[in-house]
Design a protein around this motif. Structure first.
Motif, PDB file in Angstrom:
ATOM      1  N   LEU A   1       5.807   8.109   4.942  1.00 30.05           N
ATOM      2  CA  LEU A   1       4.856   7.442   5.603  1.00 30.05           C
ATOM      3  C   LEU A   1       4.932   7.600   7.038  1.00 30.05           C
ATOM      4  O   LEU A   1       4.088   8.127   7.936  1.00 30.05           O
ATOM      5  CB  LEU A   1       4.914   6.021   5.368  1.00 30.05           C
TER       6      LEU A   1
ATOM      7  N   ARG B   1       0.862  -1.444  -0.030  1.00 30.81           N
ATOM      8  CA  ARG B   1       0.022  -0.064   0.058  1.00 30.81           C
ATOM      9  C   ARG B   1       0.888   1.307  -0.110  1.00 30.81           C
ATOM     10  O   ARG B   1       0.648   2.274  -0.666  1.00 30.81           O
ATOM     11  CB  ARG B   1      -1.028  -0.152   1.227  1.00 30.81           C
ATOM     12  N   ARG B   2       1.903   1.257   0.816  1.00 28.06           N
ATOM     13  CA  ARG B   2       2.787   2.365   0.836  1.00 28.06           C
ATOM     14  C   ARG B   2       3.407   2.565  -0.800  1.00 28.06           C
ATOM     15  O   ARG B   2       3.375   3.750  -1.083  1.00 28.06           O
ATOM     16  CB  ARG B   2       4.058   2.294   1.855  1.00 28.06           C
ATOM     17  N   GLU B   3       3.938   1.565  -1.314  1.00 29.02           N
ATOM     18  CA  GLU B   3       4.428   1.591  -2.612  1.00 29.02           C
ATOM     19  C   GLU B   3       3.347   2.173  -3.628  1.00 29.02           C
ATOM     20  O   GLU B   3       3.504   3.071  -4.447  1.00 29.02           O
ATOM     21  CB  GLU B   3       4.953   0.643  -3.215  1.00 29.02           C
ATOM     22  N   LEU B   4       2.035   1.659  -3.577  1.00 26.99           N
ATOM     23  CA  LEU B   4       0.831   1.919  -4.360  1.00 26.99           C
ATOM     24  C   LEU B   4       0.630   3.402  -4.232  1.00 26.99           C
ATOM     25  O   LEU B   4       0.436   4.130  -5.290  1.00 26.99           O
ATOM     26  CB  LEU B   4      -0.236   1.156  -4.226  1.00 26.99           C
ATOM     27  N   ARG B   5       0.627   4.245  -3.092  1.00 24.31           N
ATOM     28  CA  ARG B   5       0.665   5.311  -2.721  1.00 24.31           C
ATOM     29  C   ARG B   5       1.864   6.347  -3.114  1.00 24.31           C
ATOM     30  O   ARG B   5       1.590   7.466  -3.133  1.00 24.31           O
ATOM     31  CB  ARG B   5       0.186   5.788  -1.224  1.00 24.31           C
TER      32      ARG B   5
ATOM     33  N   LEU C   1       4.672   6.769  -1.572  1.00 26.36           N
ATOM     34  CA  LEU C   1       5.354   7.018  -0.481  1.00 26.36           C
ATOM     35  C   LEU C   1       6.759   6.298  -0.002  1.00 26.36           C
ATOM     36  O   LEU C   1       6.841   5.262  -0.113  1.00 26.36           O
ATOM     37  CB  LEU C   1       4.221   6.924   0.811  1.00 26.36           C
TER      38      LEU C   1
ATOM     39  N   LEU D   1      -2.233   5.969   4.682  1.00 25.16           N
ATOM     40  CA  LEU D   1      -2.102   5.380   3.541  1.00 25.16           C
ATOM     41  C   LEU D   1      -3.497   5.589   2.888  1.00 25.16           C
ATOM     42  O   LEU D   1      -3.856   4.980   1.872  1.00 25.16           O
ATOM     43  CB  LEU D   1      -1.974   3.964   3.791  1.00 25.16           C
ATOM     44  N   GLY D   2      -4.370   6.430   3.376  1.00 22.05           N
ATOM     45  CA  GLY D   2      -5.564   6.785   2.451  1.00 22.05           C
ATOM     46  C   GLY D   2      -6.807   5.874   2.803  1.00 22.05           C
ATOM     47  O   GLY D   2      -7.874   5.907   2.155  1.00 22.05           O
TER      48      GLY D   2
END
Length: 68
Positions: A28, A17-21, A23, A66-67
């Motif tokens: 983060l 999720r971090r990489e998808l965003r 960040l 992370l939204g």
């Protein structure tokens, strides 16, 4: 939402999720209000300093950053 920290899928889900965003780990950490070394410790089960977020408020802060 991220899996609960006790879940074996938590580290990989956090990293994905971090990489998808888009960040970095430091970004983060700033967004979640945690020390910048903690995302690495949460994402890498093979790390000698691996740990899971505690208390639940930290897990919630990561989700918000992370939204979720």
């Amino acid at each position: 939402m991220l899996p609960y920290p006790r879940d074996d899928e938590f580290p990989a889900a956090l990293k994905a999720r971090r990489e998808l965003r888009g960040l970095s780990r430091a970004a983060l950490a700033r967004a979640a209000g945690i020390h910048e070394v903690m995302p690495r410790r949460y994402e890498e089960p093979d790390c000698a300093e691996f740990t899971r977020p505690r208390p639940e408020s930290m897990w919630l802060a990561l989700n918000q950053a992370l939204g979720f």
